[in-house]
Design an enzyme around this catalytic site. Sequence first.
Site, PDB file in Angstrom:
ATOM      1  N   HIS A 164      65.789 182.195 -37.925  1.00 22.11           N
ATOM      2  CA  HIS A 164      67.194 182.499 -37.445  1.00 22.11           C
ATOM      3  C   HIS A 164      66.921 183.728 -36.449  1.00 22.11           C
ATOM      4  O   HIS A 164      66.068 184.644 -36.680  1.00 22.11           O
ATOM      5  CB  HIS A 164      67.954 182.763 -38.614  1.00 22.11           C
ATOM      6  CG  HIS A 164      68.359 181.766 -39.445  1.00 22.11           C
ATOM      7  ND1 HIS A 164      69.477 181.638 -40.193  1.00 22.11           N
ATOM      8  CD2 HIS A 164      67.929 180.612 -39.369  1.00 22.11           C
ATOM      9  CE1 HIS A 164      69.529 180.553 -40.935  1.00 22.11           C
ATOM     10  NE2 HIS A 164      68.407 179.687 -40.399  1.00 22.11           N
ATOM     11  N   CYS A 179      74.279 184.530 -41.874  1.00 19.66           N
ATOM     12  CA  CYS A 179      74.185 183.907 -42.901  1.00 19.66           C
ATOM     13  C   CYS A 179      73.521 184.484 -44.259  1.00 19.66           C
ATOM     14  O   CYS A 179      73.048 185.791 -44.104  1.00 19.66           O
ATOM     15  CB  CYS A 179      73.377 182.450 -42.557  1.00 19.66           C
ATOM     16  SG  CYS A 179      71.527 183.033 -42.734  1.00 19.66           S
ATOM     17  N   GLU A 216      68.420 186.582 -36.078  1.00 18.39           N
ATOM     18  CA  GLU A 216      68.219 187.893 -37.039  1.00 18.39           C
ATOM     19  C   GLU A 216      66.847 188.228 -37.879  1.00 18.39           C
ATOM     20  O   GLU A 216      66.425 189.087 -37.321  1.00 18.39           O
ATOM     21  CB  GLU A 216      69.502 187.977 -38.046  1.00 18.39           C
ATOM     22  CG  GLU A 216      70.759 188.067 -37.302  1.00 18.39           C
ATOM     23  CD  GLU A 216      71.406 186.615 -37.426  1.00 18.39           C
ATOM     24  OE1 GLU A 216      72.686 186.428 -37.538  1.00 18.39           O
ATOM     25  OE2 GLU A 216      70.585 185.670 -37.559  1.00 18.39           O
ATOM     26  N   CYS A 229      69.963 185.715 -43.788  1.00 20.45           N
ATOM     27  CA  CYS A 229      69.723 186.982 -42.849  1.00 20.45           C
ATOM     28  C   CYS A 229      70.379 187.992 -43.263  1.00 20.45           C
ATOM     29  O   CYS A 229      69.806 189.138 -43.010  1.00 20.45           O
ATOM     30  CB  CYS A 229      70.406 186.477 -41.475  1.00 20.45           C
ATOM     31  SG  CYS A 229      69.578 184.970 -40.411  1.00 20.45           S
TER      32      CYS A 229
END
Length: 161
Positions: A56, A86, A58, A89
């Site tokens: 992801h 999320c 991040e 993350c």
Amino acid sequence: MENHNHKGFMRMAIELSESNVKQGLGGPFGAVIVKDGKFIAGSANKVVPENDPTAHAEISAIRLACKELNTHDLSGCEIYTSCEPCPMCLGAIYWARIDKIYYANTKADAAAIGFDDDYIYSELGCAMDERKVPFVQLLRDEALTAFKLWGIAGGNNNKHY
């Protein structure tokens, strides 16, 4: 840091998210990590091109920032992310000890386009035996040896790492 700098860093994260979509590289997410008002690292979502569900924006930005700063501890850093993180993350942000999270889109905005994390959030609140993915504990006594070694080696002085 002045407000326009916050907006500038957020615009960088948003640009990463837009560019990712325009190039067909993956999800519409971008993140930028800043320390002392200076850009350290930034990334878009890389799940598809890297075939890595943990890539992801991040987490990718955290990995880059850790390499850039030569540390696993991002205390003193802030993250600007194009969307509310999320659960995965968010956990990574806490483990990295990032001081502050700035976000643009909400998790409801993400859910509206098919990125719905409610399932994961609800699973976290369930007892282990009630989760949809089965959890089976094996060999705890053997695994405890590594924890004991960590304590003997003084690893417990660096809590949470």
